[in-house]
Structures are given as C-alpha cells and as structure tokens.
Design a protein around this motif. Sequence first.
Motif, PDB file in Angstrom:
ATOM      1  N   SER A   9       0.926  -0.818   0.434  1.00 26.07           N
ATOM      2  CA  SER A   9       0.136  -0.174   0.191  1.00 26.07           C
ATOM      3  C   SER A   9       1.095   0.951  -0.231  1.00 26.07           C
ATOM      4  N   PRO A  10       1.329   1.421  -1.876  1.00 17.91           N
ATOM      5  CA  PRO A  10       2.180   2.499  -1.097  1.00 17.91           C
ATOM      6  C   PRO A  10       1.372   3.828  -1.095  1.00 17.91           C
ATOM      7  N   VAL A  11       2.217   4.960  -0.193  1.00 12.51           N
ATOM      8  CA  VAL A  11       2.518   6.184   0.186  1.00 12.51           C
ATOM      9  C   VAL A  11       2.788   6.973  -0.618  1.00 12.51           C
ATOM     10  N   VAL A  12       1.458   7.664  -1.385  1.00 14.49           N
ATOM     11  CA  VAL A  12       1.780   8.616  -2.610  1.00 14.49           C
ATOM     12  C   VAL A  12       1.390  10.191  -2.064  1.00 14.49           C
ATOM     13  N   GLN A  27      -7.350   9.307  -7.181  1.00 16.16           N
ATOM     14  CA  GLN A  27      -8.564   8.083  -7.042  1.00 16.16           C
ATOM     15  C   GLN A  27      -8.537   6.959  -8.252  1.00 16.16           C
ATOM     16  N   ALA A  28      -6.702   7.469  -8.469  1.00 15.27           N
ATOM     17  CA  ALA A  28      -5.910   5.649  -9.444  1.00 15.27           C
ATOM     18  C   ALA A  28      -5.230   5.256  -8.620  1.00 15.27           C
ATOM     19  N   PHE A  29      -4.776   5.784  -7.856  1.00 14.75           N
ATOM     20  CA  PHE A  29      -3.706   5.015  -7.076  1.00 14.75           C
ATOM     21  C   PHE A  29      -4.228   4.730  -5.441  1.00 14.75           C
ATOM     22  N   LEU A  30      -5.714   5.349  -5.283  1.00 13.65           N
ATOM     23  CA  LEU A  30      -6.333   4.164  -4.100  1.00 13.65           C
ATOM     24  C   LEU A  30      -7.287   3.038  -4.346  1.00 13.65           C
ATOM     25  N   ARG A  31      -7.412   3.274  -5.803  1.00 11.69           N
ATOM     26  CA  ARG A  31      -7.657   1.735  -6.838  1.00 11.69           C
ATOM     27  C   ARG A  31      -6.959   1.178  -6.921  1.00 11.69           C
ATOM     28  N   HIS A  32      -5.400   1.624  -6.696  1.00 15.59           N
ATOM     29  CA  HIS A  32      -4.427   0.660  -6.192  1.00 15.59           C
ATOM     30  C   HIS A  32      -3.492   0.070  -5.370  1.00 15.59           C
ATOM     31  N   GLY A  34      -3.628   1.670  -2.873  1.00 16.45           N
ATOM     32  CA  GLY A  34      -2.539   2.989  -2.505  1.00 16.45           C
ATOM     33  C   GLY A  34      -2.951   3.806  -1.174  1.00 16.45           C
ATOM     34  N   ARG A  35      -2.252   4.849  -0.135  1.00 18.52           N
ATOM     35  CA  ARG A  35      -2.511   5.462   0.550  1.00 18.52           C
ATOM     36  C   ARG A  35      -2.278   6.592   0.535  1.00 18.52           C
TER      37      ARG A  35
END
Length: 269
Positions: A9-12, A27-32, A34-35
């Motif tokens: 869960s990478p932090v971006v 939104q896209a990172f959350l679907r992957h 991510g945080r």
Amino acid sequence: MVGDSFPRSPVVVITGGTKGLGLGMAQAFLRHDGRVVVSGRDPERVAQAVAVLAGEAGGDRVLGRAGDVADAEEVQALWQAAVERFQGVDIWINNAAIGSIEQDFWEHDPATIRALIETNLLGTLYGTRVAARGMLAQGHGQIFNLEGWGSGNERRPGSALYGTSKAAIAYFTRSLVAELHGTPVRLGRINPGIVVTDLLALSIRPGQEARIARFIDLFGDRVETVAPVLAARVLANRRHGVHIAWLTPRRVLGRLLSAPFRRRRVIER
C-alpha cells in the motif's frame, strides 16, 4: 520499501491534488490499494477532495493538508504530516500548477507573473528539495515532476509565461536526475498531454474558443482517461530518469490519420 518493490500500500503525496488531474491520479492510486496525501491552497477544497476520496476508499487511507507550495516551510510541513500519518512517503508528485490567459507576455500584470512562476516553478523546486531530502534519509522513494506545454520547447503565441515555467521544470528535472544518480531516490518526469481541466479552460484566449476546441477534440483527453494510465505507469516504474508521456508521437500520428474517419468529442459544448 525493500529493494526495487513498492510496499503493498504505497504512500503517494500529490501537490495540487484537490481537483483536475491531481485528484484523478489520487483516485487511481487508491484503486491500486495506495494511501494518498493531497494538498492545495484552499482549505475548503482540500476538505471536499478528502471527502470524495474517503468516500471511495475509506478515511484511513486518505490525508489532506492545505498549504502553498510556494512556501518552503509549508511544503516541509506537508512531508511531515504524511510521515506522521503513514510513517513514510514512497512517491511524491509535484503536480501543483496554475495557468494564465493566453495573451502577449507584456499584457500580463506583475502579480500574475509572480504567482505563476512561484507556483509552477518554485513549488516544484521546493517539493523536489523536501522530498529528496526526506527520501534520502529514509533510504528510498520516487519523485515525479509534471511537465506541460513548453517542456519540449513548444511555442504558441500567448503561451510565453506558462511555457517558460514548464520549460524550466524540464531542465531542472534533467539536471537533478544526474545529481541523484547512484542514490536510492528515483526522479522522473510526467507529461500528461492535453488534459481537459479548469486550468486549460481558463487559459483560452477570448475569441479563440472554437479553434481551440477543435484542437483539443483532436489531441486532448479527459482526466478519467489519462489519470489511471499515469498512476499505473508510476507504480510500475523501476527506472531512474524515466519520462512518462501520455500523448506520444505515435498517438498523435494515429489521431491525425484517423481524424477524417472518426470525430472525437472531448470538450463539452
């Protein structure tokens, strides 16, 4: 992060992440899985963005912080807030930018010139400095700077101010790639192409709306088309100095060749 792999869960951190492409990438990172940490100057807009993102992924994976990227102390505070909440930062994206109406450079007032250069260029420099120092200390991380019109030496009447800021970002990023070589920090560039956002709409010169609309319909794209692809490529990247581009020469050629047979409609009339 261990070796060349991101944590599950990478932090971006995304500056200018409360609307447009920045919000779309969040939104896209959350679907992957991510945080995400999003920032913007307007506290109310930050709160609205956090509500949207939390509604999609849960509040435990989202953080918002109001601040001005042209203020070095506020950029440092953004890093610190992310670290305190998520214990580190894996990806930092310098996305914050403002535009200006397309007009002859001498018609811009000094306040507009100062605000644009401080946000687009100084904000990217401060963001890169803070992220690089923090990532060198933690031993890993990736930084991405957003390019735009002017990054590839494109010129168009009325775009001297905005284009200068983006040309400088391209030079700065290439220079920092060399300086960070051999370190555990990767630096890259993202060129999203022509994305339909408020920034683009506000830059159109009065009287040129129809001509620009035709150009954008041919070469432009919506946030929901571009953002997921950019986020996926960022997460997949393992190369220092990478250049992630959406509107590649091959895509441009394809659209030119297909234009007589297929009409694209990107802008809402």
